[in-house]
Motif scaffolding. Sequence first.
Motif, PDB file in Angstrom:
ATOM      1  N   LEU A 123      75.807   8.532  52.905  1.00  0.00           N
ATOM      2  CA  LEU A 123      75.610   9.931  52.572  1.00  0.00           C
ATOM      3  C   LEU A 123      75.249  10.099  51.101  1.00  0.00           C
ATOM      4  O   LEU A 123      75.670   9.315  50.257  1.00  0.00           O
ATOM      5  CB  LEU A 123      76.877  10.741  52.863  1.00  0.00           C
ATOM      6  N   THR A 124      74.508  11.135  50.799  1.00  0.00           N
ATOM      7  CA  THR A 124      74.191  11.503  49.416  1.00  0.00           C
ATOM      8  C   THR A 124      74.526  12.973  49.219  1.00  0.00           C
ATOM      9  O   THR A 124      74.117  13.817  50.023  1.00  0.00           O
ATOM     10  CB  THR A 124      72.701  11.267  49.101  1.00  0.00           C
ATOM     11  N   ILE A 125      75.289  13.270  48.176  1.00  0.00           N
ATOM     12  CA  ILE A 125      75.625  14.648  47.836  1.00  0.00           C
ATOM     13  C   ILE A 125      74.960  14.992  46.509  1.00  0.00           C
ATOM     14  O   ILE A 125      75.160  14.301  45.510  1.00  0.00           O
ATOM     15  CB  ILE A 125      77.142  14.859  47.733  1.00  0.00           C
ATOM     16  N   VAL A 126      74.156  16.029  46.502  1.00  0.00           N
ATOM     17  CA  VAL A 126      73.473  16.495  45.295  1.00  0.00           C
ATOM     18  C   VAL A 126      74.031  17.866  44.934  1.00  0.00           C
ATOM     19  O   VAL A 126      74.082  18.764  45.784  1.00  0.00           O
ATOM     20  CB  VAL A 126      71.946  16.585  45.514  1.00  0.00           C
ATOM     21  N   GLY A 127      74.459  18.036  43.696  1.00  0.00           N
ATOM     22  CA  GLY A 127      75.041  19.302  43.252  1.00  0.00           C
ATOM     23  C   GLY A 127      74.315  19.861  42.046  1.00  0.00           C
ATOM     24  O   GLY A 127      73.852  19.110  41.185  1.00  0.00           O
ATOM     25  N   ALA A 128      74.184  21.184  41.995  1.00  0.00           N
ATOM     26  CA  ALA A 128      73.543  21.844  40.861  1.00  0.00           C
ATOM     27  C   ALA A 128      74.076  23.259  40.736  1.00  0.00           C
ATOM     28  O   ALA A 128      74.532  23.867  41.717  1.00  0.00           O
ATOM     29  CB  ALA A 128      72.018  21.873  41.030  1.00  0.00           C
ATOM     30  N   VAL A 129      74.045  23.785  39.523  1.00  0.00           N
ATOM     31  CA  VAL A 129      74.417  25.176  39.278  1.00  0.00           C
ATOM     32  C   VAL A 129      73.271  26.054  39.771  1.00  0.00           C
ATOM     33  O   VAL A 129      72.131  25.906  39.336  1.00  0.00           O
ATOM     34  CB  VAL A 129      74.680  25.422  37.783  1.00  0.00           C
ATOM     35  N   SER A 130      73.573  26.982  40.681  1.00  0.00           N
ATOM     36  CA  SER A 130      72.521  27.836  41.244  1.00  0.00           C
ATOM     37  C   SER A 130      72.555  29.254  40.700  1.00  0.00           C
ATOM     38  O   SER A 130      71.555  29.967  40.761  1.00  0.00           O
ATOM     39  CB  SER A 130      72.635  27.875  42.774  1.00  0.00           C
ATOM     40  N   TRP A 131      73.712  29.685  40.189  1.00  0.00           N
ATOM     41  CA  TRP A 131      73.831  31.065  39.683  1.00  0.00           C
ATOM     42  C   TRP A 131      74.976  31.127  38.682  1.00  0.00           C
ATOM     43  O   TRP A 131      75.985  30.434  38.833  1.00  0.00           O
ATOM     44  CB  TRP A 131      74.100  32.026  40.844  1.00  0.00           C
ATOM     45  N   VAL A 132      74.806  31.942  37.633  1.00  0.00           N
ATOM     46  CA  VAL A 132      75.843  32.110  36.613  1.00  0.00           C
ATOM     47  C   VAL A 132      75.970  33.584  36.260  1.00  0.00           C
ATOM     48  O   VAL A 132      74.971  34.259  36.010  1.00  0.00           O
ATOM     49  CB  VAL A 132      75.516  31.297  35.334  1.00  0.00           C
ATOM     50  N   GLY A 133      77.206  34.074  36.274  1.00  0.00           N
ATOM     51  CA  GLY A 133      77.500  35.407  35.776  1.00  0.00           C
ATOM     52  C   GLY A 133      78.051  35.296  34.373  1.00  0.00           C
ATOM     53  O   GLY A 133      77.816  34.314  33.678  1.00  0.00           O
TER      54      GLY A 133
END
Length: 415
Positions: A123-133
């Motif tokens: 498995l590969t898990i890719v994470g990223a910030v998609s929104w910031v308040g």
Amino acid sequence: MLVLLTANPLVYGQGCSIPLPYTLSGKPDLPFSKTPFSPMAPPFSKHPPGAGLAFSITSQKITCFASSIGIHGITSGWASSSRISTLLLHCSNEDGTARPLLLVTASVDKMVLKKPIHIEADLTIVGAVSWVGRSSMEIQLELTQSAQGNPNISSSPALVANFTFVARDSATGKAAPINQISPESEQERLLWEEAEERNKFRKRMKQEQKHGESEDPARLKALLAEGRIFCDMPALANRDSVLMKDTCLQNSFICQPQQRNIHGRIFGGFLMRRAFELAFSTAYAFAGAAPHFLEVDHVDFFKPVDVGNFLRLKSCVLYTELDNIAEPLVNVEVVAHVTKPEHRSSEVSNRFYFTFGVDPVAIKNGLRLLHVVPATEEEARKVLERMDAENLSLVKKDGNLNVVKENKCTEKTNL
């Protein structure tokens, strides 16, 4: 094997796969805590690619009984490592120093299994910030499998999860501003817009539930009709139905230091894992055949859970979906209570809602699931709220986000 693709020193400091030393007070003695920080350093903008991480996971590491991949292994450990690392990478300054922030999980959006996960592929898990308040942010994780020459495995994501975090100042405990992101590409802007719509949708749903706008007296009465027959005339009740209270299971445990996060509180992924295990057992005992995971609905973290807390998990089957006899669905609720006997108090820390399918072989061999009916108005309202929530999901269609019911992957999966 866990591969962390980042050179950020804060990620090593948090020790995603490296144990942290703890002080006598129970708080982690972070390796980078002696670095001079700028507590009031102003946040700045980052590009989403700079806040992205990727993990590779050997499927054998998260294998549970019957040689199957445990969804609890994905949610409680590996996904958590990647989202924590993504958070720290985004909240750090360019020179590797950053004001200390408490990053707290506020909620987890619905996670739907879009296709079967195969045990023979990593498995590969890719994470990223998609929104910031101002003081909150959303992390999106995608789980994919490498085909490795297997024609049965596609490269499309098997699971997509969105986690919302809030930042608190470590000294005052108040909301703290965090670095913003500047979406540049079309894909980044699309992710931002989708996250913005999800936030608006959640706020709107909370307002409707708060004011009771979704309650329908006619539906409530119809749902309670059969349950009252069970209570008043049990000999005449439908034998193809069962009362909700008769599907309940529960367990209790004391939260141990091994399950605490970097802030000294019980790790949210651990709570999700224990909730999943109880929900799986509840569906198993109810159906009489091994269930398989399909989705977990939106999870809110209402109260923190501390080391030493007496935690009680209570589960029940809310309702079954029997429209498709060949692919029936079981919807299970798990409620976590932080119980303090010395104070004679019990508070809800989390509510979890899981959907399971049932072994198709057992269905072909004649297994039939029972209808679950509520016996009280409280139970009936709970069922109606969940049905409405299932029917009001944000799904991207033709480039737009629409409020529709998502299709579940009913194909048997080893989860």
